[in-house]
Design a protein around this motif. Structure first.
Motif, mmCIF file in Angstrom:
data_model
loop_
_atom_site.group_PDB
_atom_site.id
_atom_site.type_symbol
_atom_site.label_atom_id
_atom_site.label_comp_id
_atom_site.label_asym_id
_atom_site.label_seq_id
_atom_site.Cartn_x
_atom_site.Cartn_y
_atom_site.Cartn_z
ATOM 1 N N UNK A 117 0.812 -1.215 0.000
ATOM 2 C CA UNK A 117 0.000 0.000 0.000
ATOM 3 C C UNK A 117 0.842 1.259 0.000
ATOM 4 N N UNK A 118 1.949 1.246 0.738
ATOM 5 C CA UNK A 118 2.844 2.414 0.757
ATOM 6 C C UNK A 118 3.464 2.630 -0.616
ATOM 7 N N UNK A 119 3.936 1.567 -1.237
ATOM 8 C CA UNK A 119 4.558 1.681 -2.564
ATOM 9 C C UNK A 119 3.541 2.201 -3.585
ATOM 10 N N UNK A 120 2.315 1.699 -3.526
ATOM 11 C CA UNK A 120 1.280 2.143 -4.468
ATOM 12 C C UNK A 120 0.967 3.628 -4.288
ATOM 13 N N UNK A 121 0.976 4.098 -3.036
ATOM 14 C CA UNK A 121 0.680 5.509 -2.793
ATOM 15 C C UNK A 121 1.832 6.403 -3.246
ATOM 16 N N UNK A 126 1.524 4.339 -11.307
ATOM 17 C CA UNK A 126 2.573 3.551 -11.945
ATOM 18 C C UNK A 126 2.027 2.165 -12.279
ATOM 19 N N UNK A 127 2.850 1.351 -12.945
ATOM 20 C CA UNK A 127 2.425 -0.009 -13.267
ATOM 21 C C UNK A 127 2.122 -0.789 -12.000
ATOM 22 N N UNK A 128 2.966 -0.627 -10.971
ATOM 23 C CA UNK A 128 2.748 -1.331 -9.704
ATOM 24 C C UNK A 128 1.420 -0.931 -9.083
ATOM 25 N N UNK A 129 1.146 0.376 -9.077
ATOM 26 C CA UNK A 129 -0.111 0.862 -8.504
ATOM 27 C C UNK A 129 -1.309 0.330 -9.290
ATOM 28 N N UNK A 130 -1.234 0.377 -10.598
ATOM 29 C CA UNK A 130 -2.343 -0.109 -11.424
ATOM 30 C C UNK A 130 -2.574 -1.614 -11.244
ATOM 31 N N UNK A 131 -1.461 -2.354 -11.145
ATOM 32 C CA UNK A 131 -1.585 -3.802 -10.968
ATOM 33 C C UNK A 131 -2.309 -4.127 -9.665
#
Length: 320
Positions: A117-121, A126-131
């Protein structure tokens, strides 16, 4: 802190009294009776009446409630009309089975969801957030029973990698580490279903909470002072973002013990959720009331732990 805890516990007493009255009243108003559903259909009317009196169902409802509360305070929740055993012997065993499954899910879901969740925020859009956004929508939307049946079909029935159902291999006399490994194999499929559903919701909560925090003025101020991004995120932002997550964890406490009714039925996992469903189907009043009362106590304790967690996470919050 001690005064706060004492005050909250005292406040829980009238709440529990009201909850117990509601539980007792609703269950007694439920159509049906344990006498007639759980007994031999060839029993005579006199035998049925004797069983009715043995269970105390012939007494007025206020008297039944007072007797039930008095026994419950002494740890005696009465006999189970379905299992022909004391409820106090049935509930701990099946609660422990549900706890073993759910605590494993909780640990994995929490350890994975917070950093994700921290990385997505931090890397929004980004691709990670969208995934993980797509993954979260999938995990939240997918019915657990349907996903469980898919896993059983592919990984148990077709490939034979895991057992289809149950908590251990039927007829086995395994002990020690062999017994632990056998139970872990049976846990994998139901734990996977629960973990994906829990992970999906926790990732969304963590991401949303972090996005709200990193847009605050004090975060921009921290960056303008030359602090590294790691310090800004993990020391300043994450601690404040934990408040909504602490609330969610507080609600998870009763889930650790209450089990998952549908999933335990699909995988034939002998947890408290499946036992409660059987109790409802066969009108086992004593078992129904004991499990519902247990869930109520766990919910109140979860709320109390969440309030204490607020003070631990954010010192600005004074529990007094």
């Amino acid at each position: 802190m001690l005064r706060y805890l004492a005050r909250r516990i005292l406040h829980m007493i009238p709440v529990m009294i009201i909850i117990s009255i509601c539980i007792f009243t609703i269950i007694k108003l439920t159509p049906g009776s344990p006498v007639g559903l759980n007994l031999d259909p060839e029993m005579t009317a006199e035998q049925r009446q004797a069983e009715y009196e043995r269970l105390g169902l012939h007494l007025p409802l206020p008297v039944q409630y007072v007797n039930w509360v008095g026994r419950s305070l002494n740890g005696d929740f009465g006999p189970s009309s379905l299992y022909n055993r004391p409820v106090s012997e049935i509930v701990p065993k099946y609660v422990w089975n549900s706890f073993k499954l759910n605590v494993l899910v909780f640990i994995f879901a929490f350890l994975l969801s917070v950093p994700i969740g921290i990385i997505c925020a931090v890397k929004q859009y980004s691709f990670t957030d969208n995934f993980w956004t797509v993954f979260s929508l999938f995990g939240i939307s997918m019915p657990s029973f349907f996903f469980g049946l898919l896993l059983i079909y592919f990984f148990a029935a077709k490939l034979g990698w895991f057992p289809i159902s149950g908590m251990m291999t039927a007829g086995s006399n395994l002990t020690g580490m062999a017994n632990v490994l056998d139970q872990l194999r049976h846990m994998i499929l139901p734990a996977t279903v629960l973990t994906i559903g829990s992970l999906a919701s926790l990732v969304r909560y963590t991401r949303t909470s972090m996005l709200d925090i990193i847009k605050q003025d004090y975060i921009r101020t921290a960056r303008s002072k030359g602090l590294t991004e790691k310090v800004v995120i993990y020391r300043h932002a994450f601690r404040n973002a934990m408040l909504p997550i602490v609330t969610l964890i507080g609600f998870w406490v009763p889930q650790l013990f209450s089990g998952a009714v549908i999933l335990e039925t699909v995988f034939n996992w002998p947890g408290i959720g499946q036992i409660m469903l059987n109790a409802i189907n066969f009108r086992d009043y004593n078992l129904m009331m004991a499990t519902l009362l247990l869930f109520a106590v766990l919910t109140l304790l979860g709320n109390l732990l969440a309030d204490i967690g607020y003070a631990v996470v954010d010192p600005r919050i004074k529990v007094e």
